[in-house]
Design an enzyme around this catalytic site. Sequence first.
Site, PDB file in Angstrom:
ATOM      1  N   ASP A   1       0.788  -1.141  -0.231  1.00 51.57           N
ATOM      2  CA  ASP A   1      -0.414   0.058   0.347  1.00 51.57           C
ATOM      3  C   ASP A   1       0.772   1.343   0.119  1.00 51.57           C
ATOM      4  O   ASP A   1       1.877   1.332   0.454  1.00 51.57           O
ATOM      5  CB  ASP A   1      -1.051  -0.004   1.391  1.00 51.57           C
ATOM      6  CG  ASP A   1      -1.624   1.394   1.126  1.00 51.57           C
ATOM      7  OD1 ASP A   1      -3.203   0.774   0.622  1.00 51.57           O
ATOM      8  OD2 ASP A   1      -1.716   2.045   1.418  1.00 51.57           O
TER       9      ASP A   1
ATOM     10  N   TYR B   1       2.490   9.490   0.628  1.00 51.31           N
ATOM     11  CA  TYR B   1       3.944   9.048   1.532  1.00 51.31           C
ATOM     12  C   TYR B   1       5.313   9.109   1.018  1.00 51.31           C
ATOM     13  O   TYR B   1       5.846   8.959   1.301  1.00 51.31           O
ATOM     14  CB  TYR B   1       2.827   7.607   1.395  1.00 51.31           C
ATOM     15  CG  TYR B   1       1.762   7.051   2.140  1.00 51.31           C
ATOM     16  CD1 TYR B   1       1.049   8.383   2.353  1.00 51.31           C
ATOM     17  CD2 TYR B   1       1.125   6.216   2.197  1.00 51.31           C
ATOM     18  CE1 TYR B   1      -0.509   7.356   3.529  1.00 51.31           C
ATOM     19  CE2 TYR B   1       0.270   5.330   2.323  1.00 51.31           C
ATOM     20  CZ  TYR B   1      -0.753   6.410   3.049  1.00 51.31           C
ATOM     21  OH  TYR B   1      -1.831   5.890   3.092  1.00 51.31           O
TER      22      TYR B   1
ATOM     23  N   LYS C   1      -3.195   6.185  -4.038  1.00 51.39           N
ATOM     24  CA  LYS C   1      -3.974   6.462  -3.828  1.00 51.39           C
ATOM     25  C   LYS C   1      -4.175   8.128  -4.736  1.00 51.39           C
ATOM     26  O   LYS C   1      -2.779   8.885  -4.624  1.00 51.39           O
ATOM     27  CB  LYS C   1      -4.023   6.662  -2.273  1.00 51.39           C
ATOM     28  CG  LYS C   1      -4.591   6.221  -1.220  1.00 51.39           C
ATOM     29  CD  LYS C   1      -4.548   6.169   0.104  1.00 51.39           C
ATOM     30  CE  LYS C   1      -4.298   4.670   0.586  1.00 51.39           C
ATOM     31  NZ  LYS C   1      -2.977   3.746   0.367  1.00 51.39           N
TER      32      LYS C   1
ATOM     33  N   HIS D   1      -8.068   9.143  -1.628  1.00 52.66           N
ATOM     34  CA  HIS D   1      -7.630   9.492  -1.201  1.00 52.66           C
ATOM     35  C   HIS D   1      -7.949   9.749   0.959  1.00 52.66           C
ATOM     36  O   HIS D   1      -9.184   9.247   1.845  1.00 52.66           O
ATOM     37  CB  HIS D   1      -6.769   9.793  -0.718  1.00 52.66           C
ATOM     38  CG  HIS D   1      -5.389   9.391   0.607  1.00 52.66           C
ATOM     39  ND1 HIS D   1      -3.512   9.583   0.170  1.00 52.66           N
ATOM     40  CD2 HIS D   1      -5.578   9.265   1.984  1.00 52.66           C
ATOM     41  CE1 HIS D   1      -3.114   9.259   1.762  1.00 52.66           C
ATOM     42  NE2 HIS D   1      -4.577   9.067   1.923  1.00 52.66           N
TER      43      HIS D   1
END
Length: 316
Positions: A47, A52, A81, A112
Site C-alpha cells: 500500500d 506518502y 491513492k 484518498h
Amino acid sequence: MRSDMARLRCGKTIPLLGMGTYCPKKDQESTISAVHQAIKIGYRHFDTAKIYGSEEALGTALGQAISCGSVQREDIFVTSKLWSSDHHDPISALTQTLKTMGLEYLDSYLVHWPIKLKPGVSEPVPKEDEFEKDLGIEETWQGMERCLEMGLCRSIGVSNFSSKKIYDLLDFASVSPSVNQVEMHPLWRQSKLREVCEENKIHVSGYSPLGAPGNCWGSTAVIEHPVIKSIALRHNATPAQVALRWGMSKGASVIVKSFNGTRMRENKRALEIKLDDQDLLLIDQLEEWKLMRGDFLVNQTTSPYKSIEQLWDNEI
C-alpha cells in the site's frame, strides 16, 4: 479461494495482510530494503499513496524483485491513492503514479480523502485557503471510472469515507467502489461502516490496525490493552497478532507498517492464529476510542472543519 485472501466485487482477489509503506522521512533506501524483506517473508499486498512519498521506492523494489524472478507481477497487489489536490484530473494523476512506480497498472486506486484541495497543494496538512469550495466528488469519480476503463487500474475505491459518503457516492456511481480503506482496529471497530460496506459489497481495508503506535496521531492503547494482552497470552501470540487477526476475522484486509524484519515476520504469523467466539466477544465489548488520525489532521490545520465527522460529512 485461499483463506488469506478476500474477493473484491470486481472479481479480483486481495491478500488480507498488506504492508504499508508510509515513511515520514521519505527514506527511499530504507523503503526499498524493507519491501525486499517483505517479499522474501511472503508479503504480496503493498500500500502506498502519492502523499506518502514512497511510490518511487516501492516501484523500484517491486521492479527489482520481478526482474530477478523473486515474484511475478500478477502475484502482487499494489494500491495507491489519488491525492486531494488531483481530484480535477484522476487520469493524469494515475498516469504519473504509474510512471513514478514503473508499473503498467495498479491493482487498486483509491480516492484518498473525501475532500478537494486546490491543484498543486502537496502538504498533508492543508491550510484553510487551500480547500476547494466545491467538495462534491461526482466528477472525480467519473475520472476514476475512466481510469478503470482505460486499464490503468484493475479496481477503484475510496479511503476515509463515512457511511454517509458511501451512500452519496452510490447515488451517482456507474461503477461502485470495490474498497473503502479506513482506520480500523479493536478500539475503533467501524461496526456501522462495515455493515454498510458489506451490504453494498465493498471490501473494508483497515489501516493503523495496531492503533498507529509510534506515530504522532497514534497510541499504544491497542497493543497495551489488558484484554488484548490476555487473549494473546492464551493463544501464545503477541498483542499485535491478535489485533491483526481480529481485523481479518471481520473480513477486512489489514495494512500494517513495519520496516523491521522481525516484526514483519511476527505480523505475518497473525494469519495462523484462530480467535474463538469468546475472544471476539471480549473485543467487541471494549470501550471504543477513535478519530486519532482524523482529529490530528483537523487539529493541525486551519481548515473549516472542527471535527473529523464534519470533514467526512461536510456538516458545516
